[in-house]
Each structure stands twice: as structure tokens, then as C-alpha cells.
Design an enzyme around this catalytic site. Structure first.
Site, PDB file in Angstrom:
ATOM      1  N   GLY A 211      -2.063  26.602  40.769  1.00 40.49           N
ATOM      2  CA  GLY A 211      -1.269  25.376  40.727  1.00 40.49           C
ATOM      3  C   GLY A 211       0.054  25.591  40.033  1.00 40.49           C
ATOM      4  N   GLY A 214       2.433  23.734  34.241  1.00 42.25           N
ATOM      5  CA  GLY A 214       2.354  22.466  33.514  1.00 42.25           C
ATOM      6  C   GLY A 214       1.349  21.484  34.060  1.00 42.25           C
ATOM      7  N   GLY A 216      -1.874  21.790  33.752  1.00 39.25           N
ATOM      8  CA  GLY A 216      -3.059  21.719  32.902  1.00 39.25           C
ATOM      9  C   GLY A 216      -4.081  22.800  33.164  1.00 39.25           C
ATOM     10  CE  LYS A 217      -1.534  27.247  36.396  1.00 39.94           C
ATOM     11  NZ  LYS A 217      -0.458  26.250  36.379  1.00 39.94           N
ATOM     12  CB  THR A 218      -3.545  26.765  29.560  1.00 45.41           C
ATOM     13  OG1 THR A 218      -2.621  27.542  30.308  1.00 45.41           O
ATOM     14  CG2 THR A 218      -3.964  27.509  28.335  1.00 45.41           C
ATOM     15  CD  GLU A 433      28.120  10.033  40.203  1.00 42.83           C
ATOM     16  OE1 GLU A 433      27.131   9.843  40.950  1.00 42.83           O
ATOM     17  OE2 GLU A 433      28.513  11.170  39.881  1.00 42.83           O
ATOM     18  CG  ASP A 514      27.038  15.744  45.199  1.00 42.55           C
ATOM     19  OD1 ASP A 514      26.023  15.708  44.491  1.00 42.55           O
ATOM     20  OD2 ASP A 514      28.023  15.007  45.039  1.00 42.55           O
TER      21      ASP A 514
HETATM   22  P1  ADP Z   1      -0.420  25.171  32.718  1.00 41.67           P
HETATM   23  O1  ADP Z   1      -1.310  26.145  32.043  1.00 41.67           O
HETATM   24  O2  ADP Z   1      -0.974  24.674  34.018  1.00 41.67           O
HETATM   25  O3  ADP Z   1       0.981  25.633  32.873  1.00 41.67           O
HETATM   26  P2  ADP Z   1      -0.949  23.689  30.376  1.00 41.67           P
HETATM   27  O4  ADP Z   1      -2.424  23.593  30.447  1.00 41.67           O
HETATM   28  O5  ADP Z   1      -0.427  24.728  29.475  1.00 41.67           O
HETATM   29  O6  ADP Z   1      -0.340  23.864  31.817  1.00 41.67           O
HETATM   30  O7  ADP Z   1      -0.368  22.253  30.003  1.00 41.67           O
HETATM   31  C1  ADP Z   1       0.529  22.088  28.946  1.00 41.67           C
HETATM   32  C2  ADP Z   1       0.311  20.774  28.251  1.00 41.67           C
HETATM   33  O8  ADP Z   1       0.550  19.687  29.120  1.00 41.67           O
HETATM   34  C3  ADP Z   1      -1.112  20.581  27.805  1.00 41.67           C
HETATM   35  O9  ADP Z   1      -1.297  21.124  26.537  1.00 41.67           O
HETATM   36  C4  ADP Z   1      -1.256  19.069  27.795  1.00 41.67           C
HETATM   37  O10 ADP Z   1      -0.772  18.514  26.600  1.00 41.67           O
HETATM   38  C5  ADP Z   1      -0.356  18.635  28.917  1.00 41.67           C
HETATM   39  N1  ADP Z   1      -1.125  18.442  30.145  1.00 41.67           N
HETATM   40  C6  ADP Z   1      -0.936  19.102  31.301  1.00 41.67           C
HETATM   41  N2  ADP Z   1      -1.786  18.663  32.242  1.00 41.67           N
HETATM   42  C7  ADP Z   1      -2.550  17.715  31.678  1.00 41.67           C
HETATM   43  C8  ADP Z   1      -3.606  16.897  32.151  1.00 41.67           C
HETATM   44  N3  ADP Z   1      -4.060  16.973  33.397  1.00 41.67           N
HETATM   45  N4  ADP Z   1      -4.150  16.018  31.288  1.00 41.67           N
HETATM   46  C9  ADP Z   1      -3.699  15.926  30.041  1.00 41.67           C
HETATM   47  N5  ADP Z   1      -2.715  16.667  29.533  1.00 41.67           N
HETATM   48  C10 ADP Z   1      -2.124  17.564  30.335  1.00 41.67           C
HETATM   49 ZN    ZN Z   2      27.762  13.616  43.578  1.00 42.29          ZN
HETATM   50 MG    MG Z   3      -0.671  27.823  31.069  1.00 44.71          MG
END
Ligand code: ADP
Ligand code: ZN
Ligand code: MG
Length: 631
Positions: A211, A214, A216-218, A433, A514
Site C-alpha cells: 500500500g 502512510g 498504516g502498514k507499520t 486566480e 499550471d
Molecule cells: P506506513 O507504514 O504505511 O507508511 P505508518 O504505519 O508508519 O504508515 O503510519 C504512520 C502513522 O500514521 C501511524 O503511526 C498512525 O499514527 C497514523 N496512521 C496511519 N494509518 C492509520 C490508521 N489506519 N489508523 C490510525 N492511525 C493511522
Molecule cells: Zn494558476
Molecule cells: Mg512504515
């Protein structure tokens, strides 16, 4: 008494030589002799002139004279004098003195001084050589230390982290319910290994989380370990790969050995694409170190039975580049997709992160979720955090709507700066704008305007017109051809308005972004989406980059002739859209002039107000008309 005098002398000499070295360092190498002489003559306050000396000798006051032909000075000791002798500068030839000395029977001695200056410059050179040696030594020691570290690795310096308890549960992860459900199974594998093995089931060894960043994989991997109450070993793929061949492989060995000692447990490998890229490909041929590391990883995964309670979870956002050997059964045979959250998901994620924040009563997180399509979990968490920081800076008690709005703008656009003073520049930005804003309101298929502002933002943004993205479009990615065309027209609206109002020679490079965006979109229409006269052909890879992995090297292989056709199509799309933008602006010139006065005065016009003003003047498309009526 004597001892202390000696000490004093010693100290004065050492101070003198210190000053000498300093002076020498400051003046550079060449000045060593002069600075030595200066240092020498500064001392000795007791002096006599030559004639005074002659008089003293005549008067019988002199006990002894010590002549130094090198420095052409004489040390004169007077009768009954116990202190340091007088110093007298004497001519090289001084027969009259010698005659008087003989007459008066004074003790006369010739005593050439040892050549100090030579010794000093020798000393100075030694100091410099010593400093050079010191520098070389320090450099050598540093590089020795780092190579030593590499050689010792594998034994001591583990790069992976182990958390006995992550303390994160599934309830901390929101909005990605399908992924959570699939991983629920992994939790039970870890928790109740017996139950599965007793009936002969083979527990999977690896799960691949796929995915965008950011999402939430970790966090999810940690939650699995937390739910199963097992230790969490984590390492990033990039940490395997080092400059020295063999280090990565030994890290893999080490990691798995430690994990087996602590079974049941979970190993998390972040960014596995850093090691797990397809072998034997990539620019400049294969990377030996990476391949060795990957081979070791494959060996280790084969070498342990899933049944002994070690499960590997890996994460990547580029599954397409992974080596197929990693994905075959018995390794990462399960893939779990972790996507950007939809509206409900965003709402839940906001709920999770709002638990620890003080929000004002009237804030609707569901509305916020609606306004934030395309944002990842990490960005949503960051949004609430930025809002909290703003609230604290404004010395408020609870996070209000304005803080949330400002935080969102700041994340998506940039930091708000001071408004410009009235000037031609400000006027030009306002027209530019307005061009975007008006076309967004007049065109049938564009997203509706959220606001238009000429308050500058960090990153060189003079102002912006912001749309409310259509949620369905963002979530599904199913943009229609008419949406894309209208968006190109709207994006060209800024430049078109500048040109209509100020003339073709007065347009500025403010439209650079643009134009880039338009070119991009138009090109994709032709080469990827099959939305041009060239037909339904994929002529490029989606990333438009040199493909680094994968067995289908599907870099575009089209002829020069096709390339020309592509260019022609792209140009036609852009030109037609620009013509349309110019036409719309021209036809509504009077309205634009009215709106510009308002924008210059207010600096920001909200979408609703803007639509109402335009509706008074001309017919709006149906969707926009409904928005006006709904108010
Ligand atoms: P990834 O590993 O996918 O890049 P992370 O697991 O490191 O993303 O996510 C970073 C932070 O974002 C987490 O510590 C959390 O605070 C927030 N976050 C991301 N996804 C979620 C989720 N599904 N639910 C709650 N918090 C999330
Ligand atoms: Zn513009
Ligand atoms: Mg990560």
C-alpha cells in the site's frame, strides 16, 4: 629564593616560546626567523649606551664585560651589582673600548651565543610536522573505526529493534477493516499455534503488506504483535543493504537467529523492495550485495518451519518490482492490500486520533472526512496534530474549526504569509486566480470551487483557487474524459485570464505549474488512457520512468513516427482547451472585472459566495445551480 627565580625564568621562557609558536602559526611558515628576533629583543629592560659604557669603564665601575660577536652586544656587570647585567650594543670593531678595558683591568671575555634562532625554526618545523601527523593519524583512526565496525558486524551491532510489547492493538488502527480482518488470522496463528498444527495445517510464514506510504502498514504489523502478545522484531530493508558485501546477509542471519530464540514472535521487514527487487535487473546490472542479502532472506525463510511460531510481515509500496521468488508459496504467499482510506475510513481514523485531543463541541469529524479525500492515515493524524499545535499557539483551550481549516490549508497548500500590498503584482495574481475560479464554476464537469484567495503561501504561492474534490472520483479513480478535459480548461484559466486582461506580452511565469499539470494530463490522455485519436494504446508506463525491475521490461518501444503523433495529439488537446478558456474569459470579461475588485478588497472569496455572484450574472451548469439553490 634561588629556586623561585629559576622557576620564574623557566616560566618566562616557556611563555616566550609559546608566543613565538603562536606568532609563527599566525604569520605562516616563512616568517619564523623575524618573529624569533622580535621575541628576543623585547626583554631586557636594563641597557646602557656605548658612550655610557665607556664612561663607566673610565670611572672604574665595571667589573666584567662579556662580548657576544654574533648579536654585537656586550653584557656589562658593574661593581657591586648583583642583578642581571646591563646590555650594551657595541660596534663590531671597538678598539677604544678594548684599550680602556686593558687600562682599567676589566675582565673582558668574548663569548659567542649559541644560535637560538636556528634551534627555534627547527622547533617550529617539528611542531608543524607533528600537527600534520596528528591530522593524518586522526583520519586513519576514523576510517579504521568504521571498517572495523563493518568487520565486526554480525556479532554485536544488530540493526534491528526488538520490542517485547508494542502496546498497539487493532483498535488503534482504523479505516482499513479488510486488512485488519486478514491479519486477524495471523494473530491466531501466533497465539494458538497448537490448534492449527494439531490438525496438520501448515502455518503461513510470510505476509506482504502492500500500500501507499502512510496508510498504516507499520502500525498494523505492530498491532498484530500487540494483539498476539508476542515480541516484535523490526528492520528496514534499506538497513540490510550496506556498502560492504556480505553485511546484509549476516544481518538477515542474525535477525532470524534472534527471532527463533524468542519464538513465538513477529518479524517486520519495512520497505522490503530495497532488498527484494527482481534480481539481475536494474541500471548498471545487478547489485551483488543486494542479491546476496535477498538470497539469504530466501534461505532463512525456507529454513524455518512456520510451525515454530515465527511469522514474517513485510511492507512495500512497490509490489511490482519484487523478485518473484519472494512471492511464491512458502514465503510471502499472502498479500494484504492496505489502501488509502475512504470517507468512512477517514472518519474512523480521525476518531482514533481525536481521542487524545480536545476538540470544540461543534466540530464535525464526518464533515472533515468528507473534505479530505486522498489523504492517508498518517496525513490525517498529522492534520489533527497541526491543528492542536495551532490551538496552543493561539492560546486557546480547545481546537476550533478555524484551527482545523488552517491546518488543512497548511498541509495541502502551504503556510499562510502576510497579504501583499496593493500592486500590479497583486492585481495580476487576482486576475489569474479568478480565471481558475470562474472556469471551475462555469464548466459543467469540474469540481466545484471551495475558495479563491490571494493571500500568499509559503513555497512561492501567490494565491490559489481550491476545488472540493469529488469523493467518488477520488476513491475510485474513475475520472471521465469530460472531467479531464474540463479540468485542463480550468487549469489553463489562469493564463487565459492574464492574457485577456493584460495582453499576450504581459503574461507571467506564474502559470508554470499550471502548464506542467496540463501537459501531464494531456499526455496521459494520449499515452495511457486511450483518450485521443491515436486509439486505445498504452504507449508508456504509468510512472513514465525507466523500469527498474520486473520481468516485463515494458519501457515504451514506439517509433519516432508515433512519438511525433503523440506530441501532435498532446499539443492539439492543450491548444483547443486554451482556446476554450480564452473564449469563456472573454465572454465574461465584465463579470471578471467586478469580481476582481471584490477579491482585491476581501482577499478571499468562499465558494458559496462566489457561485451566488456568478449566478446573478449568468446561467450556471446544473450541478452548480443546485448548490446555489441548496443554500
Ligand atoms: P506506513 O507504514 O504505511 O507508511 P505508518 O504505519 O508508519 O504508515 O503510519 C504512520 C502513522 O500514521 C501511524 O503511526 C498512525 O499514527 C497514523 N496512521 C496511519 N494509518 C492509520 C490508521 N489506519 N489508523 C490510525 N492511525 C493511522
Ligand atoms: Zn494558476
Ligand atoms: Mg512504515
Amino acid at each position: 629564593m634561588k629556586k623561585s627565580a629559576l622557576q620564574f625564568r623557566f616560566r618566562s621562557i616557556s611563555r616566550q616560546s609559546w608566543r613565538f609558536t603562536l606568532g609563527l602559526l599566525a604569520a605562516g611558515l616563512m616568517t619564523c626567523t623575524p618573529s624569533g628576533v622580535i621575541a628576543q629583543t623585547e626583554t631586557d629592560p636594563q641597557t646602557l649606551s656605548y658612550t655610557q659604557l665607556l664612561e663607566r669603564v673610565d670611572g672604574g665601575q665595571v667589573e666584567a664585560i662579556e662580548y657576544d660577536p654574533k648579536t654585537k652586544t656586550a653584557k656589562v656587570t658593574l661593581i657591586n651589582q648583583s642583578e642581571t647585567p646591563y646590555t650594551v650594543e657595541v660596534l663590531p670593531e671597538h678598539p677604544e673600548l678594548l684599550e680602556k678595558v686593558r687600562q682599567q683591568n676589566v675582565d673582558y671575555d668574548v663569548n659567542p651565543s649559541t644560535d637560538n634562532s636556528a634551534a627555534r625554526s627547527l622547533l617550529a618545523n617539528l611542531v608543524i610536522i607533528f600537527i600534520l601527523f596528528l591530522v593524518v593519524f586522526l583520519l586513519l583512526r576514523r576510517s579504521a573505526a568504521s571498517s572495523g565496525q563493518a568487520l565486526n558486524f554480525g556479532k554485536s551491532r544488530a540493526r534491528f529493534q526488538m520490542e517485547a510489547k508494542t502496546g498497539i492493538l487493532f483498535e488503534d488502527v482504523a479505516g482499513i477493516d479488510e486488512a485488519k480482518e486478514e491479519l486477524q488470522e495471523v494473530v491466531s496463528f501466533l497465539k494458538e499455534t497448537e490448534r492449527f498444527t494439531s490438525i496438520g495445517a501448515r502455518i503461513p510464514k510470510g505476509v506482504l503488506l502492500v500500500g501507499p506510504p502512510g496508510t498504516g502498514k507499520t502500525l498494523l504489523a505492530k498491532a498484530v504483535a500487540g494483539e498476539a502478545e508476542v515480541p516484535f522484531f523490526s528492520i528496514s530493508g534499506s538497513e540490510f543493504v550496506e556498502m560492504f558485501v556480505g553485511v546484509g546477509a549476516s544481518r538477515v542471519r542474525d535477525l532470524f537467529r534472534k527471532a527463533k530464540e524468542n519464538a513465538p514472535c513477529l518479524i517486520f521487514i519495512d520497505e522490503i523492495d530495497a532488498v527484494g527487487r527482481q534480481r539481475g535487473t536494474g541500471i548498471g546490472g545487478g547489485n551483488d550485495e543486494r542479491e546476496q542479502t535477498l538470497n539469504q532472506l530466501l534461505t532463512e525463510m525456507d529454513g524455518f518451519e512456520g510451525n515454530n511460531g515465527v511469522i514474517v510481515i513485510a511492507a512495500t509500496n512497490r509490489p511490482d518490482v519484487l523478485d518473484s521468488a519472494l512471492l511464491r508459496p512458502g514465503r510471502f504467499d499472502r498479500q494484504v492490500t492496505v489502501d488509502l482510506p475512504d470517507r468512512k475510513g477517514r472518519h474512523k481514523i480521525l476518531d482514533v486520533h481525536a481521542r487524545t485531543k480536545k476538540l470544540a463541541e461543534d466540530i464535525s469529524l464526518s464533515l472533515l472526512a468528507r473534505r479530505t479525500p486522498g489523504l492517508s492515515g498518517a496525513e490525517l493524524a498529522n492534520l489533527l496534530n497541526e491543528a492542536a499545535i495551532l490551538t496552543a499557539r493561539r492560546r486557546k483551550e480547545v481546537i476550533g474549526q478555524s484551527e482545523i481549516d488552517d491546518a488543512l490549508d497548511r498541509l495541502t497548500i502551504g503556510l499562510k504569509l502576510k497579504p501583499l500590498l496593493d500592486s500590479k503584482k497583486k492585481c495580476l495574481i487576482a486576475y489569474h486566480e479568478l480565471g481558475h475560479a470562474l472556469l471551475a464554476t462555469l464548466l459543467e464537469n469540474t469540481d466545484p470551487l471551495s475558495k479563491v484567495t490571494i493571500i500568499p503561501r509559503s513555497g512561492g504561492i501567490g494565491g490559489f483557487a481550491q476545488m472540493i474534490p469529488d469523493e467518488e472520483n477520488v476513491d475510485s479513480g474513475l475520472y471521465t474524459r469530460s472531467w479531464i478535459i474540463d479540468n485542463i480548461i480550468m487549469t489553463l484559466g489562469g493564463r487565459a485570464c492574464e492574457a485577456e486582461v493584460f495582453g499576450d506580452l504581459e503574461v507571467t511565469r506564474g502559470a508554470e505549474g499550471d502548464i506542467q499539470q496540463v501537459t501531464n494530463l494531456a499526455r496521459r490522455m494520449v499515452t495511457l488512457y486511450g483518450m485521443s485519436d491515436l486509439g486505445q494504446l498504452a504507449l508508456e508506463t504509468p510512472n513514465g520512468e525507466v523500469f527498474l525491475g520486473g520481468d516485463n521490461m515494458n519501457r515504451s518501444e514506439y517509433s519516432q513516427k508515433i512519438a511525433e503523433k503523440i506530441d501532435l495529439q498532446v499539443r492539439t488537446i492543450a491548444n483547443n482547451c486554451y482556446g476554450e478558456a480564452r473564449r469563456l474569459i472573454r465572454e465574461n470579461r465584465a463579470l471578471i472585472d467586478r469580481l476582481v475588485d471584490l477579491l482585491l478588497e476581501q482577499e478571499t472569496i468562499e465558494g458559496d459566495e462566489f457561485r451566488k455572484l456568478v449566478a446573478e450574472y449568468t446561467q450556471l451548469p446544473k450541478k452548480q445551480q443546485e448548490m446555489v439553490m441548496a443554500q
